[in-house]
Design a protein around this motif. Structure first.
Motif, PDB file in Angstrom:
ATOM      1  N   LYS A   1      32.735  27.072  69.470  1.00 45.40           N
ATOM      2  CA  LYS A   1      33.114  25.809  70.276  1.00 45.40           C
ATOM      3  C   LYS A   1      33.984  26.355  71.705  1.00 45.40           C
ATOM      4  CE  LYS A   1      36.405  22.141  69.678  1.00 45.40           C
ATOM      5  NZ  LYS A   1      37.543  21.695  68.796  1.00 45.40           N
ATOM      6  N   MET A   2      34.503  27.481  71.457  1.00 48.25           N
ATOM      7  CA  MET A   2      35.173  28.038  72.677  1.00 48.25           C
ATOM      8  C   MET A   2      34.272  28.514  73.759  1.00 48.25           C
ATOM      9  SD  MET A   2      37.930  30.575  70.829  1.00 48.25           S
ATOM     10  CE  MET A   2      38.511  31.214  72.625  1.00 48.25           C
ATOM     11  N   ILE A   3      33.011  29.130  73.443  1.00 47.85           N
ATOM     12  CA  ILE A   3      32.090  29.400  74.329  1.00 47.85           C
ATOM     13  C   ILE A   3      31.306  28.192  74.912  1.00 47.85           C
ATOM     14  CG2 ILE A   3      29.830  30.424  74.497  1.00 47.85           C
ATOM     15  CD1 ILE A   3      30.498  32.429  72.354  1.00 47.85           C
ATOM     16  N   GLU A   4      31.378  26.995  74.408  1.00 49.13           N
ATOM     17  CA  GLU A   4      30.744  25.949  74.876  1.00 49.13           C
ATOM     18  C   GLU A   4      31.923  25.479  75.899  1.00 49.13           C
ATOM     19  OE1 GLU A   4      27.776  23.113  75.594  1.00 49.13           O
ATOM     20  OE2 GLU A   4      27.715  25.091  74.385  1.00 49.13           O
TER      21      GLU A   4
ATOM     22  N   GLN B   1      34.131  26.934  77.396  1.00 51.20           N
ATOM     23  CA  GLN B   1      34.383  27.849  78.792  1.00 51.20           C
ATOM     24  C   GLN B   1      33.009  27.659  79.448  1.00 51.20           C
ATOM     25  OE1 GLN B   1      34.679  31.715  77.189  1.00 51.20           O
ATOM     26  NE2 GLN B   1      36.735  31.747  76.730  1.00 51.20           N
ATOM     27  N   LYS B   2      31.655  27.353  78.814  1.00 50.65           N
ATOM     28  CA  LYS B   2      30.635  27.012  79.726  1.00 50.65           C
ATOM     29  C   LYS B   2      30.703  25.697  80.483  1.00 50.65           C
ATOM     30  CE  LYS B   2      25.596  26.471  79.349  1.00 50.65           C
ATOM     31  NZ  LYS B   2      24.459  26.264  78.100  1.00 50.65           N
ATOM     32  N   THR B   3      31.135  24.808  79.728  1.00 54.58           N
ATOM     33  CA  THR B   3      31.423  23.611  80.311  1.00 54.58           C
ATOM     34  C   THR B   3      32.299  23.561  81.559  1.00 54.58           C
ATOM     35  OG1 THR B   3      30.935  22.412  78.516  1.00 54.58           O
ATOM     36  CG2 THR B   3      32.146  21.148  80.127  1.00 54.58           C
ATOM     37  N   GLN B   4      33.359  24.354  81.396  1.00 55.40           N
ATOM     38  CA  GLN B   4      34.479  24.623  82.409  1.00 55.40           C
ATOM     39  C   GLN B   4      33.851  25.389  83.596  1.00 55.40           C
ATOM     40  OE1 GLN B   4      37.834  26.338  80.700  1.00 55.40           O
ATOM     41  NE2 GLN B   4      38.404  24.742  79.449  1.00 55.40           N
ATOM     42  N   TYR B   5      33.150  26.181  83.396  1.00 53.50           N
ATOM     43  CA  TYR B   5      32.463  26.864  84.475  1.00 53.50           C
ATOM     44  C   TYR B   5      31.486  26.346  85.228  1.00 53.50           C
ATOM     45  CZ  TYR B   5      29.479  30.406  86.707  1.00 53.50           C
ATOM     46  OH  TYR B   5      28.911  31.114  87.722  1.00 53.50           O
ATOM     47  N   GLU B   6      30.763  25.243  84.491  1.00 55.72           N
ATOM     48  CA  GLU B   6      29.708  24.168  85.331  1.00 55.72           C
ATOM     49  C   GLU B   6      30.629  23.405  86.034  1.00 55.72           C
ATOM     50  OE1 GLU B   6      27.463  22.993  82.320  1.00 55.72           O
ATOM     51  OE2 GLU B   6      26.131  24.632  82.056  1.00 55.72           O
ATOM     52  N   THR B   7      31.550  22.923  85.734  1.00 57.36           N
ATOM     53  CA  THR B   7      32.583  21.955  86.231  1.00 57.36           C
ATOM     54  C   THR B   7      32.968  22.626  87.548  1.00 57.36           C
ATOM     55  OG1 THR B   7      33.052  20.750  84.416  1.00 57.36           O
ATOM     56  CG2 THR B   7      34.273  20.407  86.163  1.00 57.36           C
ATOM     57  N   LEU B   8      33.504  23.678  87.655  1.00 60.89           N
ATOM     58  CA  LEU B   8      34.186  24.527  88.249  1.00 60.89           C
ATOM     59  C   LEU B   8      33.060  24.766  89.557  1.00 60.89           C
ATOM     60  CD1 LEU B   8      36.465  26.976  86.714  1.00 60.89           C
ATOM     61  CD2 LEU B   8      37.133  24.954  88.009  1.00 60.89           C
TER      62      LEU B   8
ATOM     63  N   VAL C   1      37.298  35.238  52.546  1.00 60.11           N
ATOM     64  CA  VAL C   1      36.642  36.034  53.519  1.00 60.11           C
ATOM     65  C   VAL C   1      35.316  35.018  54.177  1.00 60.11           C
ATOM     66  CG1 VAL C   1      35.563  37.136  52.082  1.00 60.11           C
ATOM     67  CG2 VAL C   1      35.766  37.997  54.320  1.00 60.11           C
ATOM     68  N   GLY C   2      34.696  34.674  52.959  1.00 53.57           N
ATOM     69  CA  GLY C   2      33.406  33.890  53.708  1.00 53.57           C
ATOM     70  C   GLY C   2      33.807  32.702  54.249  1.00 53.57           C
ATOM     71  N   ASN C   3      34.702  31.763  53.795  1.00 45.17           N
ATOM     72  CA  ASN C   3      34.950  30.655  54.585  1.00 45.17           C
ATOM     73  C   ASN C   3      35.613  30.841  55.811  1.00 45.17           C
ATOM     74  OD1 ASN C   3      35.497  27.669  54.724  1.00 45.17           O
ATOM     75  ND2 ASN C   3      37.382  27.725  53.871  1.00 45.17           N
ATOM     76  N   SER C   4      36.445  31.689  55.925  1.00 50.75           N
ATOM     77  CA  SER C   4      37.043  32.218  57.271  1.00 50.75           C
ATOM     78  C   SER C   4      36.038  32.677  58.081  1.00 50.75           C
ATOM     79  CB  SER C   4      38.356  33.388  56.953  1.00 50.75           C
ATOM     80  OG  SER C   4      39.219  32.937  55.952  1.00 50.75           O
ATOM     81  N   THR C   5      34.990  33.450  57.591  1.00 54.90           N
ATOM     82  CA  THR C   5      34.233  33.755  58.726  1.00 54.90           C
ATOM     83  C   THR C   5      33.372  32.722  59.336  1.00 54.90           C
ATOM     84  OG1 THR C   5      34.110  35.940  57.448  1.00 54.90           O
ATOM     85  CG2 THR C   5      32.195  35.577  59.017  1.00 54.90           C
ATOM     86  N   GLN C   6      32.964  31.691  58.336  1.00 57.14           N
ATOM     87  CA  GLN C   6      32.108  30.448  59.024  1.00 57.14           C
ATOM     88  C   GLN C   6      33.168  29.855  60.017  1.00 57.14           C
ATOM     89  OE1 GLN C   6      30.997  28.018  55.759  1.00 57.14           O
ATOM     90  NE2 GLN C   6      30.010  26.719  56.910  1.00 57.14           N
ATOM     91  N   LYS C   7      34.377  29.504  59.665  1.00 55.30           N
ATOM     92  CA  LYS C   7      35.272  28.819  60.429  1.00 55.30           C
ATOM     93  C   LYS C   7      35.600  29.675  61.878  1.00 55.30           C
ATOM     94  CE  LYS C   7      37.836  26.520  56.942  1.00 55.30           C
ATOM     95  NZ  LYS C   7      39.331  26.210  56.156  1.00 55.30           N
ATOM     96  N   MET C   8      35.601  31.177  61.831  1.00 57.00           N
ATOM     97  CA  MET C   8      35.742  31.690  62.911  1.00 57.00           C
ATOM     98  C   MET C   8      34.612  31.583  63.892  1.00 57.00           C
ATOM     99  SD  MET C   8      37.772  33.460  64.526  1.00 57.00           S
ATOM    100  CE  MET C   8      39.181  34.030  63.338  1.00 57.00           C
ATOM    101  N   ASN C   9      33.440  31.581  63.380  1.00 57.46           N
ATOM    102  CA  ASN C   9      32.362  31.607  64.092  1.00 57.46           C
ATOM    103  C   ASN C   9      32.163  30.127  64.811  1.00 57.46           C
ATOM    104  OD1 ASN C   9      31.282  34.022  63.169  1.00 57.46           O
ATOM    105  ND2 ASN C   9      30.153  33.472  61.700  1.00 57.46           N
ATOM    106  N   ALA C  10      32.394  29.065  64.101  1.00 57.61           N
ATOM    107  CA  ALA C  10      32.564  27.808  64.524  1.00 57.61           C
ATOM    108  C   ALA C  10      33.345  27.689  65.931  1.00 57.61           C
ATOM    109  CB  ALA C  10      32.826  26.893  63.567  1.00 57.61           C
ATOM    110  N   LYS C  11      34.517  28.192  65.446  1.00 61.33           N
ATOM    111  CA  LYS C  11      35.801  28.372  66.663  1.00 61.33           C
ATOM    112  C   LYS C  11      35.338  29.113  67.881  1.00 61.33           C
ATOM    113  CE  LYS C  11      39.727  27.786  63.742  1.00 61.33           C
ATOM    114  NZ  LYS C  11      41.118  28.573  63.335  1.00 61.33           N
ATOM    115  N   ILE C  12      34.599  30.337  67.696  1.00 64.09           N
ATOM    116  CA  ILE C  12      34.057  30.972  68.821  1.00 64.09           C
ATOM    117  C   ILE C  12      32.853  30.265  69.557  1.00 64.09           C
ATOM    118  CG2 ILE C  12      32.532  32.998  69.252  1.00 64.09           C
ATOM    119  CD1 ILE C  12      34.042  34.475  67.195  1.00 64.09           C
TER     120      ILE C  12
END
Length: 231
Positions: free
Chosen positions: A167-170, A172-179, A154-165
């Protein structure tokens, strides 16, 4: 309680009704629920509905109606009630029905066909239930494995999940700025094209105005002709 079944009446299962009306089996159950909700009665084998020809006609009427379903179902229930009240129970005595069914080969075949259909439907239901139980057992086993894996990591999964989130936010932000940048460039281009069209319209209007002024001058005066070339 219904008592209008005839000695040689053909009974239909839900699946057979669905095939005859060319609709899905859940739709047949839905129509049955609507009819029962408004006072219509079906023959029952436990909790399972058994349909006769008059029931199929009611389902067709409910399927093809342009009115609200409950209104049509209420009318069908009232018609059934009137029909049952005028039906003589003495015409359907159990002993007479039993004797006539056994004495008439055609009725006996119909009865055996009904029993066969019911058995086939029961077998199909049993197979479906067995498949559902096996699938449920498989799902439970898989959930137990997943729970064990989640609990141990659970600990390792939470850390990986936060990193993925993040990354996804970043992303989406880049895509939004490009659009947004593309939209701004597109808007600027459209504004320039619009201004260009306006300028051309103004030039055309001025040329028309000069031409009208020149045409309105006297023919003997050559200045108007020279003015066209000057301008």
């Amino acid at each position: 309680m219904r008592h209008d079944i005839k000695p040689n009446e053909r009974a239909f299962s839900t699946k057979e009704v669905a095939e005859e009306l060319n609709i899905a089996t859940p739709t047949v159950r839905k129509y049955g629920q609507i009819l029962e909700r408004n006072g219509y009665e079906f023959f029952k084998d436990g909790h399972r509905r058994i349909f006769v020809r008059s029931d199929i006609e009611s389902l067709i009427a409910l399927r093809d109606t342009d009115r609200p379903a409950d209104d049509t179902a209420k009318d069908l229930a009232d018609l059934q009630k009137e029909r049952l009240e005028g039906f003589s129970e003495t015409q359907l005595a159990t002993s007479d029905t039993y004797d006539s069914t056994l004495q008439d080969p055609h009725q006996l075949r119909e009865f055996l066909l009904f029993i066969s259909n019911e058995l086939a439907a029961s077998r199909e239901m049993n197979v479906q239930l067995s498949n559902n139980i096996a699938e449920l057992q498989s799902t439970v086993a898989r959930l137990r494995q997943d729970h064990h894996a989640i609990s141990s990591g659970v600990g390792n999964s939470t850390q990986k999940m936060n990193a993925k989130i993040e990354k996804m936010i970043e992303q989406q932000k880049t895509q939004y700025e490009t659009l947004l940048q593309h939209e701004q460039e597109k808007n600027e281009t459209l504004q320039n094209e619009l201004q260009h069209i306006r300028n051309e319209q103004k030039e055309v209007w001025r040329s028309q105005q000069r031409l009208e002024e020149s045409v309105n001058k006297p023919k003997g005066n050559w200045d108007w002709l020279l003015s066209l070339f000057r301008k």
